[in-house]
Design a protein around this motif. Sequence first.
Motif, PDB file in Angstrom:
ATOM      1  N   VAL A 160      19.145  75.182  50.833  1.00 45.77           N
ATOM      2  CA  VAL A 160      19.628  74.748  49.514  1.00 45.77           C
ATOM      3  C   VAL A 160      18.571  73.913  48.802  1.00 45.77           C
ATOM      4  N   PRO A 161      18.307  74.237  47.527  1.00 49.87           N
ATOM      5  CA  PRO A 161      17.341  73.426  46.787  1.00 49.87           C
ATOM      6  C   PRO A 161      17.881  72.016  46.562  1.00 49.87           C
ATOM      7  N   THR A 162      16.969  71.081  46.458  1.00 57.47           N
ATOM      8  CA  THR A 162      17.365  69.721  46.095  1.00 57.47           C
ATOM      9  C   THR A 162      17.637  69.695  44.597  1.00 57.47           C
ATOM     10  N   THR A 163      18.241  68.626  44.135  1.00 58.43           N
ATOM     11  CA  THR A 163      18.463  68.509  42.691  1.00 58.43           C
ATOM     12  C   THR A 163      17.126  68.487  41.961  1.00 58.43           C
ATOM     13  N   ALA A 164      16.113  67.865  42.559  1.00 58.19           N
ATOM     14  CA  ALA A 164      14.787  67.818  41.931  1.00 58.19           C
ATOM     15  C   ALA A 164      14.183  69.221  41.843  1.00 58.19           C
ATOM     16  N   GLU A 165      14.329  70.026  42.904  1.00 56.07           N
ATOM     17  CA  GLU A 165      13.802  71.390  42.874  1.00 56.07           C
ATOM     18  C   GLU A 165      14.526  72.239  41.834  1.00 56.07           C
ATOM     19  N   LEU A 166      15.843  72.134  41.791  1.00 52.86           N
ATOM     20  CA  LEU A 166      16.605  72.910  40.819  1.00 52.86           C
ATOM     21  C   LEU A 166      16.259  72.467  39.399  1.00 52.86           C
ATOM     22  N   SER A 167      16.122  71.175  39.192  1.00 52.68           N
ATOM     23  CA  SER A 167      15.749  70.659  37.882  1.00 52.68           C
ATOM     24  C   SER A 167      14.375  71.173  37.461  1.00 52.68           C
ATOM     25  N   ALA A 168      13.424  71.198  38.391  1.00 55.07           N
ATOM     26  CA  ALA A 168      12.074  71.690  38.079  1.00 55.07           C
ATOM     27  C   ALA A 168      12.094  73.169  37.709  1.00 55.07           C
ATOM     28  N   VAL A 169      12.895  73.959  38.430  1.00 51.35           N
ATOM     29  CA  VAL A 169      13.033  75.381  38.121  1.00 51.35           C
ATOM     30  C   VAL A 169      13.602  75.555  36.715  1.00 51.35           C
ATOM     31  N   LEU A 170      14.630  74.804  36.408  1.00 51.87           N
ATOM     32  CA  LEU A 170      15.236  74.873  35.079  1.00 51.87           C
ATOM     33  C   LEU A 170      14.241  74.470  33.995  1.00 51.87           C
ATOM     34  N   ASP A 171      13.487  73.424  34.243  1.00 51.03           N
ATOM     35  CA  ASP A 171      12.490  72.975  33.269  1.00 51.03           C
ATOM     36  C   ASP A 171      11.459  74.071  33.010  1.00 51.03           C
ATOM     37  N   ARG A 172      11.013  74.747  34.071  1.00 54.45           N
ATOM     38  CA  ARG A 172      10.029  75.824  33.896  1.00 54.45           C
ATOM     39  C   ARG A 172      10.606  76.987  33.097  1.00 54.45           C
ATOM     40  N   MET A 173      11.909  77.213  33.221  1.00 53.49           N
ATOM     41  CA  MET A 173      12.545  78.306  32.474  1.00 53.49           C
ATOM     42  C   MET A 173      12.991  77.871  31.081  1.00 53.49           C
ATOM     43  N   GLY A 174      13.000  76.560  30.835  1.00 58.09           N
ATOM     44  CA  GLY A 174      13.489  76.066  29.550  1.00 58.09           C
ATOM     45  C   GLY A 174      14.993  76.208  29.413  1.00 58.09           C
ATOM     46  N   LEU A 175      15.697  76.097  30.543  1.00 56.08           N
ATOM     47  CA  LEU A 175      17.153  76.268  30.556  1.00 56.08           C
ATOM     48  C   LEU A 175      17.842  75.017  31.080  1.00 56.08           C
ATOM     49  N   GLU A 176      19.138  74.992  30.916  1.00 60.36           N
ATOM     50  CA  GLU A 176      19.983  73.921  31.431  1.00 60.36           C
ATOM     51  C   GLU A 176      20.804  74.471  32.595  1.00 60.36           C
ATOM     52  N   PRO A 177      21.342  73.610  33.442  1.00 63.78           N
ATOM     53  CA  PRO A 177      22.094  74.097  34.614  1.00 63.78           C
ATOM     54  C   PRO A 177      23.211  75.078  34.263  1.00 63.78           C
ATOM     55  N   TRP A 178      23.960  74.792  33.214  1.00 62.00           N
ATOM     56  CA  TRP A 178      25.080  75.652  32.840  1.00 62.00           C
ATOM     57  C   TRP A 178      24.603  77.021  32.378  1.00 62.00           C
ATOM     58  N   ASP A 179      23.315  77.135  31.981  1.00 64.92           N
ATOM     59  CA  ASP A 179      22.771  78.428  31.575  1.00 64.92           C
ATOM     60  C   ASP A 179      22.593  79.375  32.759  1.00 64.92           C
ATOM     61  N   ILE A 180      22.450  78.824  33.968  1.00 67.11           N
ATOM     62  CA  ILE A 180      22.257  79.673  35.149  1.00 67.11           C
ATOM     63  C   ILE A 180      23.432  79.576  36.124  1.00 67.11           C
ATOM     64  N   ALA A 181      24.532  79.026  35.663  1.00 62.26           N
ATOM     65  CA  ALA A 181      25.727  78.911  36.506  1.00 62.26           C
ATOM     66  C   ALA A 181      26.473  80.245  36.511  1.00 62.26           C
ATOM     67  N   ARG A 182      26.810  80.708  37.693  1.00 61.68           N
ATOM     68  CA  ARG A 182      27.592  81.935  37.827  1.00 61.68           C
ATOM     69  C   ARG A 182      29.049  81.599  37.478  1.00 61.68           C
ATOM     70  N   PRO A 183      29.613  82.215  36.435  1.00 60.77           N
ATOM     71  CA  PRO A 183      30.941  81.820  35.942  1.00 60.77           C
ATOM     72  C   PRO A 183      32.052  81.853  36.996  1.00 60.77           C
ATOM     73  N   LYS A 184      32.175  82.941  37.726  1.00 66.95           N
ATOM     74  CA  LYS A 184      33.257  83.054  38.710  1.00 66.95           C
ATOM     75  C   LYS A 184      33.124  81.977  39.786  1.00 66.95           C
ATOM     76  N   GLU A 185      31.920  81.845  40.325  1.00 65.27           N
ATOM     77  CA  GLU A 185      31.689  80.878  41.398  1.00 65.27           C
ATOM     78  C   GLU A 185      31.843  79.442  40.900  1.00 65.27           C
ATOM     79  N   THR A 186      31.464  79.210  39.651  1.00 58.91           N
ATOM     80  CA  THR A 186      31.608  77.878  39.060  1.00 58.91           C
ATOM     81  C   THR A 186      33.090  77.515  38.940  1.00 58.91           C
ATOM     82  N   ARG A 187      33.892  78.478  38.489  1.00 63.08           N
ATOM     83  CA  ARG A 187      35.346  78.250  38.413  1.00 63.08           C
ATOM     84  C   ARG A 187      35.915  77.991  39.800  1.00 63.08           C
TER      85      ARG A 187
END
Length: 119
Positions: free
Chosen positions: A35-62
């Motif tokens: 599992v990525p750390t919050t820092a790793e996930l944040s860095a990935v999002l920053d490189r993509m120019g996205l926010e966490p909710w932009d890459i959240a899988r809807p069904k799994e999030t629910r």
Amino acid sequence: MEIWINPACTKCRVAKSELDAAGIEYTERRYLDDVPTTAELSAVLDRMGLEPWDIARPKETREAGIDLPKDAAHRDDWLAAMVADPRTIQRPIITLDDGTTVIARDEETLGDVVRRAGS
């Protein structure tokens, strides 16, 4: 190059198959087990120019009960929730050697990755 995958995911298997067919070397990260750390996930999002909710899988999030506002004030809460239940993270995520990071779910994005990595 690194690819975050879930082996049960068809899109992940297709991405790996395309990379293998092109002879592209990569490191596979089974992000449900490693599992990525919050820092790793944040860095990935920053490189993509996205926010966490932009890459959240809807069904799994629910299913995970994540019901947070989609705003900057709750970004860290989203990151923590997604790391706590990594099923909620979209896949496959590919980071090329130059740092470019994409979600390679569609043929066009995956083709671009293969072209860039094969150059």
